[in-house]
Write a protein that holds these residues in place. Structure first.
Motif, PDB file in Angstrom:
ATOM      1  N   GLY A  64      30.826   2.560 -32.814  1.00 41.94           N
ATOM      2  CA  GLY A  64      30.936   2.324 -31.186  1.00 41.94           C
ATOM      3  C   GLY A  64      31.483   1.161 -30.682  1.00 41.94           C
ATOM      4  N   ARG A  67      36.372   3.312 -28.329  1.00 43.46           N
ATOM      5  CA  ARG A  67      36.166   4.695 -27.610  1.00 43.46           C
ATOM      6  C   ARG A  67      37.172   5.718 -28.137  1.00 43.46           C
ATOM      7  NH1 ARG A  67      34.833   4.728 -21.437  1.00 43.46           N
ATOM      8  NH2 ARG A  67      33.666   6.624 -21.261  1.00 43.46           N
ATOM      9  N   ASP A  79      25.292   8.460 -28.714  1.00 47.65           N
ATOM     10  CA  ASP A  79      26.807   8.489 -28.548  1.00 47.65           C
ATOM     11  C   ASP A  79      27.089   6.959 -28.784  1.00 47.65           C
ATOM     12  OD1 ASP A  79      29.312   7.440 -27.690  1.00 47.65           O
ATOM     13  OD2 ASP A  79      29.031   8.099 -25.536  1.00 47.65           O
ATOM     14  N   PRO A  80      27.951   6.642 -29.802  1.00 46.98           N
ATOM     15  CA  PRO A  80      27.682   5.093 -30.377  1.00 46.98           C
ATOM     16  C   PRO A  80      28.545   4.274 -29.379  1.00 46.98           C
ATOM     17  CG  PRO A  80      29.014   6.523 -31.743  1.00 46.98           C
ATOM     18  CD  PRO A  80      28.306   7.401 -30.814  1.00 46.98           C
ATOM     19  N   TYR A  81      29.548   4.787 -28.630  1.00 48.65           N
ATOM     20  CA  TYR A  81      30.022   3.845 -27.681  1.00 48.65           C
ATOM     21  C   TYR A  81      29.371   3.883 -26.172  1.00 48.65           C
ATOM     22  CZ  TYR A  81      33.961   1.693 -25.132  1.00 48.65           C
ATOM     23  OH  TYR A  81      34.654   0.891 -24.244  1.00 48.65           O
ATOM     24  N   PHE A  84      25.649   2.115 -27.209  1.00 52.96           N
ATOM     25  CA  PHE A  84      25.927   1.263 -28.363  1.00 52.96           C
ATOM     26  C   PHE A  84      24.328   0.407 -28.649  1.00 52.96           C
ATOM     27  CE2 PHE A  84      27.432  -3.233 -29.810  1.00 52.96           C
ATOM     28  CZ  PHE A  84      28.115  -2.605 -30.868  1.00 52.96           C
TER      29      PHE A  84
END
Ligand SMILES: Nc1ncnc2c1ncn2[C@@H]1O[C@H](COP(=O)(O)OP(=O)(O)O)[C@@H](O)[C@H]1O
Ligand SMILES: [Mg+2]
Length: 263
Positions: A64, A67, A79-81, A84
């Motif tokens: 993250g 992107r 969603d890691p980005y 975060f």
């Protein structure tokens, strides 16, 4: 089956890492071209490729810190980005260099992640001591990094990753700067602990031995992080003949021998 049991079941079997059609460009350079793969719960997977294949970029996208330009990325259900913060404490990373703080002792380095998470000092200390012992560093708790060998410092860095009890451990070339004998014993100790606690691991490396000695499965990446080969390795860890057959297949997929370039 009631709704609750059903959703619990889905969580238990959902992959910890899922990439679908991921792309990343730097300027005009397509570094990750349409990459898709999963890593299941408790699985140890190696992403193997030559320098420049895009491995660290893929890892950054999974952590993250970067992107993706396109595609879907899910790590531990988030969603890691975009989310975060939701991965805090669920993910631990160790790198090629140990990244220890030189003024802190081994145990003070190993407990750092726990203190950052706000864990009680006494509990953090006990956990750090336990993790140092699990990577064979009992007795070296109060040494500072300059008093430890390169292999021992890398052990501290792995203990620090294990201490937060993360759902997922990411390693980027963590064994690559060590000589072959030191890295072999470290690989064995790390895997023993990771398997004992059922940790999901993604190990990024350019060294075939890292894959053959640690992974349940290898994904070989070519230029643009394109998948050249994907195969299970559980059998290869146990059987030398299978291991040598797998090595030959992996070397072919990589396009020749590259054990000794630097990363
Ligand atoms: N932040 C960045 N800006 C521009 N180019 C980058 C950046 N990060 C990586 N690259 C380029 O992307 C390619 C893949 O790099 P990397 O993901 O580090 O590969 P690997 O880890 O497999 O060696 C390389 O050509 C590298 O120069
Ligand atoms: Mg790299």
């Amino acid at each position: 089956m009631n709704m609750l049991a059903k959703s619990f079941d889905a969580v238990a079997t959902a992959p910890v890492i899922s990439l679908r059609g991921v792309r990343k460009k730097f300027g005009g350079h397509l570094v990750v071209d349409n990459l898709s793969f999963n890593v299941g719960r408790g699985e140890i997977v190696t992403l193997l490729g030559r320098t420049g294949a895009g491995k660290t970029t893929v890892l950054n996208i999974i952590m993250g810190t970067m992107r993706a330009d396109a595609g879907a990325v899910s790590v531990a259900g988030a969603d890691p980005y975009g989310e975060f913060k939701s991965l805090k404490g669920k993910l631990a990373v160790a790198f090629q260099t140990d990244r220890l703080l030189p003024w802190r002792t081994a145990v003070e380095n190993a407990e750092l992640g726990l203190l950052i998470l706000g864990i009680d000092r006494k509990i953090a200390r006990a956990k750090a001591i336990e993790c140092l012992a699990s990577v064979n560093l009992a007795g070296s708790e109060h040494k500072r990094p300059h008093e430890l060998s390169g292999g021992m410092r890398q052990r501290v860095s792995l203990a620090r990753a294990l201490a937060v009890d993360p759902e997922l451990i990411l390693l980027d070339e963590s064994f690559s700067q060590l000589d072959h004998v030191t890295s072999r014993s470290l690989r064995a100790d790390f895997c023993k602990v990771a398997r004992q606690f059922g940790k999901t691991c993604l190990i990024v490396t350019h060294r075939i031995d890292d894959a053959l000695e640690m992974a349940d499965r290898v994904i070989v990446l070519g230029p643009g992080a394109r998948i050249m080969l994907e195969m299970p390795l559980a059998e290869a860890r146990l059987n030398e003949q299978t291991r040598e057959q797998c090595r030959a297949q992996i070397e072919t997929a990589l396009g020749g021998h590259n054990e000794d370039d630097n990363n």
